[in-house]
Design an enzyme around this catalytic site. Structure first.
Site, PDB file in Angstrom:
ATOM      1  CG  HIS A 184      -0.214   0.349   2.492  1.00 40.37           C
ATOM      2  ND1 HIS A 184       0.522  -0.583   3.178  1.00 40.37           N
ATOM      3  CD2 HIS A 184      -0.106   1.499   3.192  1.00 40.37           C
ATOM      4  CE1 HIS A 184       1.039  -0.026   4.259  1.00 40.37           C
ATOM      5  NE2 HIS A 184       0.681   1.242   4.290  1.00 40.37           N
TER       6      HIS A 184
HETATM    7  C1  UD1 Z   1      -2.143   5.617   5.940  1.00 41.31           C
HETATM    8  C2  UD1 Z   1      -0.828   6.069   6.562  1.00 41.31           C
HETATM    9  C3  UD1 Z   1       0.205   4.975   6.415  1.00 41.31           C
HETATM   10  C4  UD1 Z   1      -0.300   3.659   6.939  1.00 41.31           C
HETATM   11  C5  UD1 Z   1      -1.608   3.326   6.238  1.00 41.31           C
HETATM   12  C6  UD1 Z   1      -2.198   2.008   6.690  1.00 41.31           C
HETATM   13  C7  UD1 Z   1      -0.360   8.475   6.423  1.00 41.31           C
HETATM   14  C8  UD1 Z   1       0.504   9.484   5.790  1.00 41.31           C
HETATM   15  N1  UD1 Z   1      -0.300   7.243   5.907  1.00 41.31           N
HETATM   16  O1  UD1 Z   1      -1.923   5.485   4.540  1.00 41.31           O
HETATM   17  O2  UD1 Z   1       1.363   5.335   7.143  1.00 41.31           O
HETATM   18  O3  UD1 Z   1       0.650   2.646   6.718  1.00 41.31           O
HETATM   19  O4  UD1 Z   1      -2.527   4.382   6.522  1.00 41.31           O
HETATM   20  O5  UD1 Z   1      -3.347   1.727   5.967  1.00 41.31           O
HETATM   21  O6  UD1 Z   1      -1.038   8.777   7.349  1.00 41.31           O
HETATM   22  N2  UD1 Z   1      -9.298   4.679   1.947  1.00 41.31           N
HETATM   23  C9  UD1 Z   1     -10.495   3.998   1.957  1.00 41.31           C
HETATM   24  N3  UD1 Z   1     -11.036   3.695   3.183  1.00 41.31           N
HETATM   25  C10 UD1 Z   1     -10.447   4.052   4.357  1.00 41.31           C
HETATM   26  C11 UD1 Z   1      -9.245   4.755   4.309  1.00 41.31           C
HETATM   27  C12 UD1 Z   1      -8.690   5.064   3.107  1.00 41.31           C
HETATM   28  O7  UD1 Z   1     -11.048   3.665   0.929  1.00 41.31           O
HETATM   29  O8  UD1 Z   1     -10.992   3.732   5.422  1.00 41.31           O
HETATM   30  C13 UD1 Z   1      -8.694   4.984   0.640  1.00 41.31           C
HETATM   31  C14 UD1 Z   1      -9.047   6.348   0.143  1.00 41.31           C
HETATM   32  O9  UD1 Z   1      -9.196   6.275  -1.237  1.00 41.31           O
HETATM   33  C15 UD1 Z   1      -7.835   7.161   0.459  1.00 41.31           C
HETATM   34  C16 UD1 Z   1      -6.705   6.144   0.337  1.00 41.31           C
HETATM   35  O10 UD1 Z   1      -7.278   4.924   0.776  1.00 41.31           O
HETATM   36  O11 UD1 Z   1      -7.676   8.249  -0.366  1.00 41.31           O
HETATM   37  C17 UD1 Z   1      -5.515   6.463   1.171  1.00 41.31           C
HETATM   38  O12 UD1 Z   1      -5.867   6.660   2.528  1.00 41.31           O
HETATM   39  P1  UD1 Z   1      -4.959   7.608   3.477  1.00 41.31           P
HETATM   40  O13 UD1 Z   1      -5.480   7.602   4.866  1.00 41.31           O
HETATM   41  O14 UD1 Z   1      -4.745   8.914   2.820  1.00 41.31           O
HETATM   42  O15 UD1 Z   1      -3.545   6.915   3.449  1.00 41.31           O
HETATM   43  P2  UD1 Z   1      -3.128   5.379   3.523  1.00 41.31           P
HETATM   44  O16 UD1 Z   1      -2.566   5.013   2.203  1.00 41.31           O
HETATM   45  O17 UD1 Z   1      -4.223   4.530   4.079  1.00 41.31           O
END
Ligand code: UD1
Length: 372
Positions: free
Chosen positions: A215
């Site tokens: 991820h």
């Molecule tokens: C975040 C953390 C990362 C951690 C990861 C675990 C930061 C900078 N990054 O990254 O360190 O390893 O979480 O998962 O804080 N999304 C969903 N559902 C959710 C959450 C996210 O669909 O419940 C999707 C959305 O499209 C979103 C994307 O995942 O835009 C990324 O989510 P985001 O919280 O921005 O970062 P992660 O890649 O999850």
């Protein structure tokens, strides 16, 4: 807000999936020690599989405040958490705020806390302090370094964190070694995970399949990088079943880059709940990952791990544990040959390669450090 009997009010912050297994044992240990806890969920992760399922699996008390920030760019997400957290902190003025890990919510709440310190008197503790990848392009590295700089108490999970903090001029008297709270959760839930036997339910043979997670933006937000990782996993899948628990970000990018067919040789699942994932990892021959927490969990379980990163902020998992980095820049061959080396190393059993303080009592030590 200190009560007369020495009990304190501690505000725990959790925002994203990797935070929940860290705050779970601390919340329980604080309760046992007679402190009052207040849980703030920022809402950075919000899907059932990314958030609520962890509250159920880990018996975390429901959040007292949910900031509901959701997904956005880094700047917007961080700003939203700050805006929403400020009034909560001003209203409650706890003795301590504890922020875990290195996600955007960690930094956002740390900044709010330090900026309001004169007004609230609230001190800041960083749980999992001192880890460094020394890669300033990683959002998590920025979050870690700055959260540490803002903190009054730095709770370190392994001794290798200490020289990192020394180099940054952080006074030793702010630092407390507590060990790894994630491993408290792991050891506590392992019997339940074993009883679940998810691998068996999926028709997999114990010790003879691979679990993958992917991820990290550097691996999944660039089409060439994502293709390399998926081709490497495809090469492994020609030898052994590979189960990939697909993060929403990775699923979205594979579609967007037209790479979805490279997922076909893999057994794709949705993100797994905590117990499910632990059950699957515990029975794996090898785990291939770019997650930080999974590097630690495999080391604690004695399962060989291949990490798809240029460097790790958790070097103790390589020097003492079961982790190895695939050669950088990643290639499908490099991923496969590192997997082959990991297979040759074999599984060693729970605790056989666990670093100091990865013993199930880290949360107790964290509470002692807060009470001192
Ligand atoms: C975040 C953390 C990362 C951690 C990861 C675990 C930061 C900078 N990054 O990254 O360190 O390893 O979480 O998962 O804080 N999304 C969903 N559902 C959710 C959450 C996210 O669909 O419940 C999707 C959305 O499209 C979103 C994307 O995942 O835009 C990324 O989510 P985001 O919280 O921005 O970062 P992660 O890649 O999850």
């Amino acid at each position: 807000m200190s009560q007369q009997n020495g009990s304190k009010t501690i505000m725990l912050v959790a925002g994203a999936r990797p935070n929940f297994m860290k705050i779970a044992p601390v919340q329980k240990a604080l309760d046992r020690a007679g402190h009052r806890t207040v849980l703030v969920h920022t809402g950075q992760h919000y899907d059932d599989k990314m958030s609520a399922s962890f509250f159920r699996d880990l018996d975390i008390k429901p959040p007292d405040h949910n900031l509901g920030v959701g997904s956005a760019t880094h700047a917007v997400q961080t700003a939203r958490v700050m805006e929403a957290f400020e009034p909560v902190l001003l209203d409650l003025r706890p003795d301590w705020v504890m922020v875990p890990g290195d996600v955007n919510s960690t930094l956002a709440c740390a900044l709010v806390c330090v900026k309001l310190k004169e007004k609230t008197g609230t001190r800041l503790a960083h749980l999992e302090a001192g880890l460094r990848s020394n890669d300033w392009r990683m959002p998590e590295e920025v979050n870690r370094v700055l959260a540490d700089r803002c903190s009054d108490l730095l709770l370190i999970p392994s001794w290798d964190a200490l020289p990192n903090l020394d180099r940054e001029g952080i006074a030793r008297d702010k630092v407390a070694f507590v060990g790894n709270v994630m491993i408290d959760t792991l050891l506590d839930r392992l019997p339940t995970a074993r009883a679940l036997n998810l691998g068996g339910q999926m028709g997999l043979t114990h010790g003879d399949y691979v679990v993958a997670t992917l991820h990290r933006p550097s691996n999944v937000d660039d089409p060439t990088a994502l293709e390399t990782c998926l081709r490497g996993l495809g090469a492994i899948a020609a030898k052994r079943p590979v189960v990939i628990a697909l993060h929403p970000r990775t699923a979205k990018q594979a579609q967007a880059f037209g790479l979805a067919d490279l997922l076909e040789p893999l057994r794709v699942t949705e993100p797994l709940g905590y117990i499910e994932m632990l059950s699957l990892v515990d029975g794996a021959a090898v785990v291939v990952t770019d997650s930080g927490g999974v590097q630690e969990e495999t080391t604690a379980l004695g399962v060989p791990c291949v990490t798809l990163r240029e460097q790790t902020e958790r070097p103790v998992t390589v020097t003492e544990g079961t982790n190895r980095l695939a050669p950088w820049p990643l290639t499908p061959d490099g991923i496969y040959s590192t997997y082959a080396a990991a297979t040759a190393q074999g599984r060693v059993g729970v605790g056989a390669k666990s670093p100091d303080g990865w013993d199930g009592r880290a949360a107790e030590r964290a509470v002692e450090a807060l009470s001192r």
